[in-house]
Motif scaffolding. Sequence first.
Motif, PDB file in Angstrom:
ATOM      1  N   GLY A  85      76.350  37.407   1.503  1.00 28.72           N
ATOM      2  CA  GLY A  85      76.066  36.046   0.806  1.00 28.72           C
ATOM      3  C   GLY A  85      77.279  35.795  -0.174  1.00 28.72           C
ATOM      4  O   GLY A  85      77.609  34.660  -0.408  1.00 28.72           O
ATOM      5  N   LEU A 106      72.237  26.151   1.453  1.00 29.57           N
ATOM      6  CA  LEU A 106      71.524  26.720   0.744  1.00 29.57           C
ATOM      7  C   LEU A 106      70.108  26.010   0.500  1.00 29.57           C
ATOM      8  O   LEU A 106      69.151  26.627   0.622  1.00 29.57           O
ATOM      9  CB  LEU A 106      71.874  27.143  -0.770  1.00 29.57           C
ATOM     10  CG  LEU A 106      73.157  28.038  -0.649  1.00 29.57           C
ATOM     11  CD1 LEU A 106      73.717  28.179  -2.195  1.00 29.57           C
ATOM     12  CD2 LEU A 106      72.605  29.412  -0.366  1.00 29.57           C
ATOM     13  N   SER A 142      68.198  26.343   3.679  1.00 27.47           N
ATOM     14  CA  SER A 142      67.706  27.860   3.762  1.00 27.47           C
ATOM     15  C   SER A 142      66.412  27.839   3.070  1.00 27.47           C
ATOM     16  O   SER A 142      65.540  28.794   3.348  1.00 27.47           O
ATOM     17  CB  SER A 142      68.883  28.659   3.525  1.00 27.47           C
ATOM     18  OG  SER A 142      69.952  28.617   4.114  1.00 27.47           O
ATOM     19  N   VAL A 151      70.839  37.277   0.663  1.00 27.65           N
ATOM     20  CA  VAL A 151      71.909  36.513   1.036  1.00 27.65           C
ATOM     21  C   VAL A 151      72.078  35.416   0.472  1.00 27.65           C
ATOM     22  O   VAL A 151      73.156  34.944  -0.158  1.00 27.65           O
ATOM     23  CB  VAL A 151      72.025  36.424   2.833  1.00 27.65           C
ATOM     24  CG1 VAL A 151      73.360  35.417   3.222  1.00 27.65           C
ATOM     25  CG2 VAL A 151      72.177  37.879   3.626  1.00 27.65           C
ATOM     26  N   MET A 152      70.953  34.395   0.652  1.00 27.55           N
ATOM     27  CA  MET A 152      71.042  33.132  -0.125  1.00 27.55           C
ATOM     28  C   MET A 152      71.270  33.146  -1.611  1.00 27.55           C
ATOM     29  O   MET A 152      71.975  32.265  -2.294  1.00 27.55           O
ATOM     30  CB  MET A 152      69.572  32.344   0.083  1.00 27.55           C
ATOM     31  CG  MET A 152      69.553  31.974   1.804  1.00 27.55           C
ATOM     32  SD  MET A 152      68.069  30.932   2.054  1.00 27.55           S
ATOM     33  CE  MET A 152      66.849  31.896   1.505  1.00 27.55           C
ATOM     34  N   ALA A 178      74.732  34.085  -2.446  1.00 28.31           N
ATOM     35  CA  ALA A 178      75.470  32.731  -2.276  1.00 28.31           C
ATOM     36  C   ALA A 178      75.263  31.748  -3.514  1.00 28.31           C
ATOM     37  O   ALA A 178      76.369  31.111  -3.586  1.00 28.31           O
ATOM     38  CB  ALA A 178      75.205  32.166  -0.726  1.00 28.31           C
ATOM     39  N   TRP A 190      76.903  39.094  -7.747  1.00 22.35           N
ATOM     40  CA  TRP A 190      76.295  39.819  -6.642  1.00 22.35           C
ATOM     41  C   TRP A 190      75.630  41.010  -7.185  1.00 22.35           C
ATOM     42  O   TRP A 190      74.471  41.351  -6.707  1.00 22.35           O
ATOM     43  CB  TRP A 190      77.629  40.364  -6.112  1.00 22.35           C
ATOM     44  CG  TRP A 190      77.189  41.699  -4.931  1.00 22.35           C
ATOM     45  CD1 TRP A 190      76.906  41.090  -3.660  1.00 22.35           C
ATOM     46  CD2 TRP A 190      77.497  42.605  -5.097  1.00 22.35           C
ATOM     47  NE1 TRP A 190      76.681  42.486  -2.927  1.00 22.35           N
ATOM     48  CE2 TRP A 190      76.819  43.365  -3.936  1.00 22.35           C
ATOM     49  CE3 TRP A 190      77.727  43.792  -6.114  1.00 22.35           C
ATOM     50  CZ2 TRP A 190      76.941  44.917  -3.793  1.00 22.35           C
ATOM     51  CZ3 TRP A 190      77.632  44.917  -5.938  1.00 22.35           C
ATOM     52  CH2 TRP A 190      77.256  45.659  -4.534  1.00 22.35           C
TER      53      TRP A 190
END
Length: 185
Positions: free
Chosen positions: A56, A72, A75, A124-125, A128, A133
Amino acid sequence: MEAFLVSTGIVALAEMGDKTQLLSLVLAARFRQPWPIVMGILVATLANHALAGAAGASVTTVIGPQALRWILGGSFIAMAVWMLIPDKLDEGDADKAPRLGVFGTTLVAFFLAEMGDKTQVATVMLAARYDAWAAVVAGTTLGMMLANAPVVWFGDRVMRRVPIRVVHIVSAVIFAVLGIGAIWY
């Protein structure tokens, strides 16, 4: 801190009634050794979500901010729809021999079951979406543990008291709001 808290809440809600939560229940019923199961879930989740978070975070270096905003948003809205589809555990998954012991069996089964799962996609989303992180991975891992550890220790009692359909609907609304917010702002 926002990335951590949002990640924790979203994944804890998304995990309710998920196949990996059902897998936790099956493992607990089969092995009746909660600590190795919980530790296997923790290690598998950390590994899986660290990879998902890295994927991501790397997406943001390839895709421009405008395109990323639409991806995003779409998603998150797709996740809202996906939340309304309940997961079922495959019957064959419960009968595999524990050649790796309780911890190893849990680690492998949970890591593989999490591949392509709602909570992995959410990780992951979220990675991003937020430029944090480590906070996202820590939050999604905590969310998984909040949803799965009680199932391992309290099993059927927890599953009977939690209105899974309501949790799925609330989760879907949260994902939809996040999706609309990502597109709008």
